[in-house]
Design a protein around this motif. Structure first.
Motif, mmCIF file in Angstrom:
data_model
loop_
_atom_site.group_PDB
_atom_site.id
_atom_site.type_symbol
_atom_site.label_atom_id
_atom_site.label_comp_id
_atom_site.label_asym_id
_atom_site.label_seq_id
_atom_site.Cartn_x
_atom_site.Cartn_y
_atom_site.Cartn_z
ATOM 1 N N ASP A 33 0.779 -1.078 0.013
ATOM 2 C CA ASP A 33 -0.115 0.159 0.000
ATOM 3 C C ASP A 33 0.842 1.394 -0.041
ATOM 4 O O ASP A 33 0.802 2.194 -0.549
ATOM 5 N N PHE A 34 1.944 1.344 0.823
ATOM 6 C CA PHE A 34 2.830 2.477 0.887
ATOM 7 C C PHE A 34 3.416 2.645 -0.693
ATOM 8 O O PHE A 34 3.718 3.677 -1.012
ATOM 9 N N VAL A 35 3.843 1.601 -1.225
ATOM 10 C CA VAL A 35 4.407 1.723 -2.587
ATOM 11 C C VAL A 35 3.504 2.071 -3.519
ATOM 12 O O VAL A 35 3.724 3.216 -4.246
ATOM 13 N N GLN A 36 2.242 1.741 -3.568
ATOM 14 C CA GLN A 36 1.378 2.154 -4.549
ATOM 15 C C GLN A 36 0.732 3.468 -4.310
ATOM 16 O O GLN A 36 0.801 4.182 -5.110
ATOM 17 N N PHE A 37 0.580 3.795 -2.952
ATOM 18 C CA PHE A 37 0.375 5.281 -2.691
ATOM 19 C C PHE A 37 1.365 6.322 -3.177
ATOM 20 O O PHE A 37 1.131 7.484 -3.694
ATOM 21 N N ARG A 39 3.698 5.709 -5.510
ATOM 22 C CA ARG A 39 3.659 5.701 -6.941
ATOM 23 C C ARG A 39 2.566 6.868 -7.406
ATOM 24 O O ARG A 39 2.757 7.744 -8.372
ATOM 25 N N LYS A 40 1.417 6.687 -6.858
ATOM 26 C CA LYS A 40 0.359 7.717 -7.246
ATOM 27 C C LYS A 40 0.714 9.194 -6.968
ATOM 28 O O LYS A 40 0.370 10.125 -7.787
ATOM 29 N N LEU A 41 1.433 9.287 -6.005
ATOM 30 C CA LEU A 41 1.960 10.734 -5.433
ATOM 31 C C LEU A 41 3.000 11.268 -6.579
ATOM 32 O O LEU A 41 2.914 12.304 -6.941
ATOM 33 N N VAL A 42 3.776 10.298 -6.805
ATOM 34 C CA VAL A 42 4.866 10.497 -8.026
ATOM 35 C C VAL A 42 4.328 11.152 -9.201
ATOM 36 O O VAL A 42 4.611 11.810 -9.780
ATOM 37 N N ASP A 133 14.070 14.292 -5.560
ATOM 38 C CA ASP A 133 13.726 15.476 -5.038
ATOM 39 C C ASP A 133 12.252 15.991 -4.910
ATOM 40 O O ASP A 133 12.143 16.712 -5.814
ATOM 41 N N MET A 134 11.767 15.789 -3.818
ATOM 42 C CA MET A 134 12.289 14.934 -2.867
ATOM 43 C C MET A 134 11.080 14.221 -2.094
ATOM 44 O O MET A 134 10.703 14.018 -0.985
ATOM 45 N N LYS A 135 10.053 13.629 -2.943
ATOM 46 C CA LYS A 135 8.808 12.985 -2.848
ATOM 47 C C LYS A 135 9.122 11.873 -2.005
ATOM 48 O O LYS A 135 8.396 11.309 -1.002
ATOM 49 N N SER A 136 10.365 10.959 -2.174
ATOM 50 C CA SER A 136 10.754 10.012 -1.422
ATOM 51 C C SER A 136 10.816 10.100 0.057
ATOM 52 O O SER A 136 10.275 9.446 0.907
ATOM 53 N N GLY A 137 11.727 11.128 0.299
ATOM 54 C CA GLY A 137 11.956 11.597 1.685
ATOM 55 C C GLY A 137 10.609 12.378 2.500
ATOM 56 O O GLY A 137 10.243 11.905 3.440
ATOM 57 N N THR A 138 9.870 13.180 1.851
ATOM 58 C CA THR A 138 8.542 13.541 2.358
ATOM 59 C C THR A 138 7.885 12.814 2.648
ATOM 60 O O THR A 138 7.241 12.619 3.738
ATOM 61 N N PHE A 139 7.427 11.739 1.652
ATOM 62 C CA PHE A 139 6.255 10.861 1.868
ATOM 63 C C PHE A 139 6.772 9.714 2.876
ATOM 64 O O PHE A 139 5.892 9.395 3.638
ATOM 65 N N SER A 140 7.878 9.248 2.877
ATOM 66 C CA SER A 140 8.352 8.323 3.960
ATOM 67 C C SER A 140 8.015 8.737 5.294
ATOM 68 O O SER A 140 7.821 7.965 6.044
ATOM 69 N N SER A 141 8.385 10.323 5.607
ATOM 70 C CA SER A 141 8.245 10.562 6.971
ATOM 71 C C SER A 141 6.720 10.656 7.275
ATOM 72 O O SER A 141 6.425 10.229 8.404
ATOM 73 N N PHE A 142 5.761 10.970 6.333
ATOM 74 C CA PHE A 142 4.401 10.728 6.763
ATOM 75 C C PHE A 142 3.965 9.446 6.870
ATOM 76 O O PHE A 142 3.147 9.327 7.559
ATOM 77 N N PHE A 143 4.350 8.622 6.116
ATOM 78 C CA PHE A 143 4.031 7.126 6.053
ATOM 79 C C PHE A 143 4.633 6.503 7.678
ATOM 80 O O PHE A 143 4.102 5.624 8.387
ATOM 81 N N ALA A 144 5.592 7.213 8.093
ATOM 82 C CA ALA A 144 6.199 6.870 9.235
ATOM 83 C C ALA A 144 5.295 7.436 10.486
ATOM 84 O O ALA A 144 5.032 6.469 11.416
ATOM 85 N N LEU A 401 12.736 1.215 -4.187
ATOM 86 C CA LEU A 401 11.753 1.101 -3.486
ATOM 87 C C LEU A 401 12.134 0.608 -2.060
ATOM 88 O O LEU A 401 11.445 0.816 -0.849
ATOM 89 N N ASP A 402 13.036 -0.337 -1.972
ATOM 90 C CA ASP A 402 13.647 -0.748 -0.626
ATOM 91 C C ASP A 402 14.191 0.392 0.156
ATOM 92 O O ASP A 402 13.831 0.323 1.486
ATOM 93 N N ASP A 403 14.705 1.531 -0.372
ATOM 94 C CA ASP A 403 15.232 2.696 0.298
ATOM 95 C C ASP A 403 14.208 3.332 0.880
ATOM 96 O O ASP A 403 14.360 3.768 1.958
ATOM 97 N N PHE A 404 12.844 3.331 0.302
ATOM 98 C CA PHE A 404 11.780 4.243 0.610
ATOM 99 C C PHE A 404 11.226 3.432 1.693
ATOM 100 O O PHE A 404 11.016 4.027 2.593
ATOM 101 N N ILE A 405 11.078 2.080 1.606
ATOM 102 C CA ILE A 405 10.730 1.595 2.707
ATOM 103 C C ILE A 405 11.671 1.380 3.948
ATOM 104 O O ILE A 405 11.053 1.709 5.119
ATOM 105 N N ASN A 406 12.846 1.383 3.830
ATOM 106 C CA ASN A 406 13.659 1.508 4.879
ATOM 107 C C ASN A 406 13.449 2.877 5.759
ATOM 108 O O ASN A 406 13.776 3.087 6.844
ATOM 109 N N ALA A 407 13.339 3.771 4.745
ATOM 110 C CA ALA A 407 13.292 5.296 5.221
ATOM 111 C C ALA A 407 12.275 5.559 6.411
ATOM 112 O O ALA A 407 12.210 6.005 7.055
ATOM 113 N N ILE A 408 10.977 4.674 6.012
ATOM 114 C CA ILE A 408 9.764 4.549 6.957
ATOM 115 C C ILE A 408 10.152 4.250 8.278
ATOM 116 O O ILE A 408 9.902 4.547 9.308
#
Length: 421
Positions: A33-37, A39-42, A133-144, A401-408
């Motif tokens: 779900d995190f990955v698909q959300f 992706r939609k935001l990107v 720059d920098m949706k992976s960082g922004t959104f992984s923080s919200f998902f955390a 995507l593993d980095d995105f998940i690991n950031a969460i």
């Protein structure tokens, strides 16, 4: 061995607490779900001044997934800043996460191997403009924050998540607006934050260069260029100014008094130039934009003094030399946070648990909104996030995507280490 297997190997070697296990398991449970959300935001275009759609999508998606306190705050409906808050079970410090919503334009889309807003996933990477720059960082923080909400993570204090507009143009309707309105403020001596700009989940930027831009207009005297002796060429006069800037760059770069252990030398450069009115006229005006990168301790006033001294020297050499200067709005001050700030140790611990890697403490050449937070509030806000900054602005922009998940995982664990009740 794939990344997941490698990560599990490290995790199995750790004597994890029950809460650490719960956090990691909750992130993994929500992975798809995190990955698909994400992706939609990107796939949602959010150029500067056009962030409203992605802000609405983020806010609504967070609420649908269980985030209770989510708001869009801004000076106007089309200037959105998404703010979410997770409150602990007792009073304590505030942790502020910061990222931005706006992305750079893709320029020539036909050069992209993967279309910039197609949301292509290949070899475990999500491609697209803004992934680094920098949706992976922004959104992984919200998902955390979502993970904390779902687990009802017992913490003291609160966590504030911010996704702002205007960052890429150093505007005043994003982070500066939240600071002005007191959404971000220091209320507790142990308050801290993390700016989630890309550091490849390997480095934490403890020092950041400042950025000052100014427009310099060199004023000559127009004339018909068959009689150039009746005029003063603003282009010729500008050449003198450019040479002076080149000399200033050499001087400030080599000054040992301003060396910094985490940063490359200071610099100044004429970055843009416009001049001349017609091919048969002596040019009357030239406008140049000068960009300067500062070290901690330097101020806007220091830069202005250097420019004024150049003007005075050039006028003394040629009394016909005339110039005016106008600093841009959005000056980003140079800042640094203590190397022993507790959040650095917490991130290092989380990074080691999740990936097995050691955290490197470094400096950043580019500016971030963390500079305003540190300068205006004193809240220590180093920079740490997913994404390879070398891909920033390129046609190959992507994030594993593993980095995105690991950031969460890392962000949620960091909060637990810092604020666990």
């Amino acid at each position: 061995m794939n990344q997941d297997t490698a990560n599990q190997k490290f995790l199995n070697q750790e004597n994890m607490t029950q809460t650490e296990k719960r956090i990691i398991e909750e992130v993994e449970a929500g992975r798809e779900d995190f990955v698909q959300f994400f992706r939609k935001l990107v796939m949602t275009k959010s150029f500067t001044k056009q962030e409203q759609e992605v802000a609405q999508l983020l806010a609504e998606g967070l609420k649908e997934r269980g985030m209770k306190d989510v708001r869009i705050i801004g000076p106007a409906p089309d200037r959105p800043n998404v703010v979410a808050v997770y409150k602990g079970i007792e009073d304590g410090p505030t942790c502020t996460f910061n990222g931005h919503l706006d992305v750079l334009p893709p320029q020539e889309e036909n050069l992209w191997p993967h279309k910039p807003f197609a949301g292509d996933i290949e070899d475990g990477k999500l491609y697209g403009r803004g992934t680094v720059d920098m949706k992976s960082g922004t959104f992984s923080s919200f998902f955390a924050g979502l993970v904390m909400e779902r687990l009802q993570l017992p913490i003291r204090g609160r966590v504030v998540f911010t996704g702002v507009c205007d960052e890429l143009v150093c505007g005043d309707q994003g982070i500066l607006y939240l600071l002005k309105e007191g959404v971000i403020r220091k209320e507790h001596p142990e308050d801290f934050g993390i700016n989630c700009e890309p550091t490849n989940l390997e480095e934490m930027n403890m020092a950041t260069k400042g950025v000052m831009r100014a427009d310099v207009t060199v004023i000559g005297k127009g004339a018909f260029n068959a009689r150039p002796y009746l005029g003063v060429s603003a282009i010729d006069q500008s050449a003198k100014f450019i040479q002076s800037i080149q000399q200033l760059n050499a001087d400030i770069a080599s000054d040992p008094a301003w060396s910094h252990p985490l940063l490359e030398p200071r610099s100044v450069q004429v970055a843009m130039i416009q001049g001349g009115e017609a091919s048969n006229l002596v040019p009357e005006r030239v406008k140049m934009t000068v960009t300067r990168r500062l070290h901690p301790g330097e101020t806007l006033e220091d830069c202005m003094k250097d420019y004024e001294e150049i003007f005075e020297t050039l006028h003394a050499e040629d009394e016909r030399f005339r110039a005016e200067i106008r600093p841009w709005d959005g000056f980003r001050p140079p800042v640094e946070v203590p190397m022993d700030t507790p959040v650095a140790a917490a991130v290092a611990r989380a990074l080691k648990l999740v990936t097995g890697k050691e955290l490197a403490l470094t400096g950043s050449e580019g500016g971030t909104d963390a500079s305003h937070v540190v300068a205006q509030t004193g809240i220590p806000m180093p920079v740490f996030g997913p994404g390879d900054h070398r891909l920033l602005g390129t046609v190959d922009e992507c994030v594993p995507l593993d980095d995105f998940i690991n950031a969460i995982k890392i962000y949620a664990l960091t909060v637990y280490y810092m604020l666990g009740a």
